[in-house]
Motif scaffolding. Sequence first.
Motif, PDB file in Angstrom:
ATOM      1  N   SER A 226      40.137  42.495  37.828  1.00 44.08           N
ATOM      2  CA  SER A 226      40.715  43.515  38.727  1.00 44.08           C
ATOM      3  C   SER A 226      40.554  43.101  40.188  1.00 44.08           C
ATOM      4  CB  SER A 226      40.038  44.870  38.498  1.00 44.08           C
ATOM      5  OG  SER A 226      40.312  45.362  37.212  1.00 44.08           O
ATOM      6  N   VAL A 227      39.382  42.609  40.528  1.00 44.59           N
ATOM      7  CA  VAL A 227      39.121  42.178  41.905  1.00 44.59           C
ATOM      8  C   VAL A 227      40.012  40.988  42.267  1.00 44.59           C
ATOM      9  CG1 VAL A 227      37.365  41.256  43.472  1.00 44.59           C
ATOM     10  CG2 VAL A 227      36.767  43.057  41.841  1.00 44.59           C
ATOM     11  N   ALA A 232      43.732  38.145  45.429  1.00 51.51           N
ATOM     12  CA  ALA A 232      44.300  36.793  45.438  1.00 51.51           C
ATOM     13  C   ALA A 232      45.630  36.778  46.196  1.00 51.51           C
ATOM     14  CB  ALA A 232      44.505  36.296  44.011  1.00 51.51           C
ATOM     15  N   PRO A 233      45.982  35.651  46.814  1.00 48.94           N
ATOM     16  CA  PRO A 233      47.289  35.553  47.487  1.00 48.94           C
ATOM     17  C   PRO A 233      48.424  35.875  46.511  1.00 48.94           C
ATOM     18  CG  PRO A 233      45.915  33.665  48.031  1.00 48.94           C
ATOM     19  CD  PRO A 233      45.194  34.416  46.950  1.00 48.94           C
ATOM     20  N   LYS A 239      52.962  33.177  40.168  1.00 52.26           N
ATOM     21  CA  LYS A 239      53.269  32.007  39.350  1.00 52.26           C
ATOM     22  C   LYS A 239      53.289  32.431  37.894  1.00 52.26           C
ATOM     23  CE  LYS A 239      51.356  28.397  42.326  1.00 52.26           C
ATOM     24  NZ  LYS A 239      50.293  27.379  42.490  1.00 52.26           N
ATOM     25  N   LYS A 240      54.347  32.083  37.201  1.00 52.06           N
ATOM     26  CA  LYS A 240      54.492  32.534  35.821  1.00 52.06           C
ATOM     27  C   LYS A 240      54.215  31.406  34.848  1.00 52.06           C
ATOM     28  CE  LYS A 240      57.408  36.513  36.569  1.00 52.06           C
ATOM     29  NZ  LYS A 240      58.364  37.396  35.939  1.00 52.06           N
ATOM     30  N   ASP A 253      40.173  37.435  32.186  1.00 52.66           N
ATOM     31  CA  ASP A 253      39.399  36.345  32.780  1.00 52.66           C
ATOM     32  C   ASP A 253      40.154  35.697  33.941  1.00 52.66           C
ATOM     33  OD1 ASP A 253      37.234  36.684  31.009  1.00 52.66           O
ATOM     34  OD2 ASP A 253      38.268  35.510  29.470  1.00 52.66           O
ATOM     35  N   SER A 254      40.825  36.541  34.729  1.00 55.81           N
ATOM     36  CA  SER A 254      41.563  36.118  35.930  1.00 55.81           C
ATOM     37  C   SER A 254      42.674  35.113  35.639  1.00 55.81           C
ATOM     38  CB  SER A 254      40.595  35.545  36.982  1.00 55.81           C
ATOM     39  OG  SER A 254      39.620  36.505  37.318  1.00 55.81           O
TER      40      SER A 254
END
Length: 280
Positions: A226-227, A232-233, A239-240, A253-254
């Motif tokens: 979530s953070v 993040a930019p 980006k996919k 996990d980001s």
Amino acid sequence: MKTALITGANVGIGLATAKALARRGFNLILVCRNEKKGKEAMAIVKQINPAITVELLLADLTDLGSVRRVAQQVNRTHQKLDVLINNAGYSPDTIEFIDNIEKSFFANHIGPFVLTYHLMDLLKATGEARIINLSSAAYALGSASRFFKRNENLAVLSAYGDGKLANLLFTRELANRYAEAGITAYAVHPGVVNSGFGTNFTGALGFMMNLARPFMRSPERGAETSVYLATAPIAVLQKKDGQSGGSGGFFADSKPKSIRHGDNTNKQAAELWAKSLAFV
């Protein structure tokens, strides 16, 4: 300074998220159900960074009157909202109903939907706002065919899965509807976290949860994605990777994760939105 609103910010993942964003200089609006715990959370967050503003607003996501009041207050006192984190959730131990809607579906989808809907003007005013919806890998247990239908024989894990699937579809529809307004939306699987989740479980399910608790990740670890999505930019987030990632995507996990569910379609997302509008 950016402003983030976090629901369920007084315990577990929500509080860990608030603490992390405070360290990054976000002004915070904490939406909590319990005033005493909310004030304790406010004090903790303010101590981390005295330079930020921290507000406490009280709402229960199963009480739409309180949800609307919170939205009205935020609209009165703020010009924009940079990040909305629909973090609060409810895990059922028994099947209960609110206006013929299963309680966890009400708390996990309808309440957040109504809050988000009424905050949309503030999100649009930001120019680059983000909506983060806490879902779960338990979406795999959900079925869109059960949405909004009273079913006395529904299993509690299926009920929970329905709400988490709705979180994914809600995220997808937000991304489809508001891309031109500069709003992006992301769904999150925080992992199996040793927070308040499942503490109300009884019987065999409660026993299993207590056995598993020592092996669960910490609320801080559960808050990391979530953070990441809040800070993040935007170019990085957009980006996919195949059909995952980007606005409308599912993250754990980001990192973007694939969604494997036959109901994860634009048609189902639009239908969920249309039926949810009845509660606005």
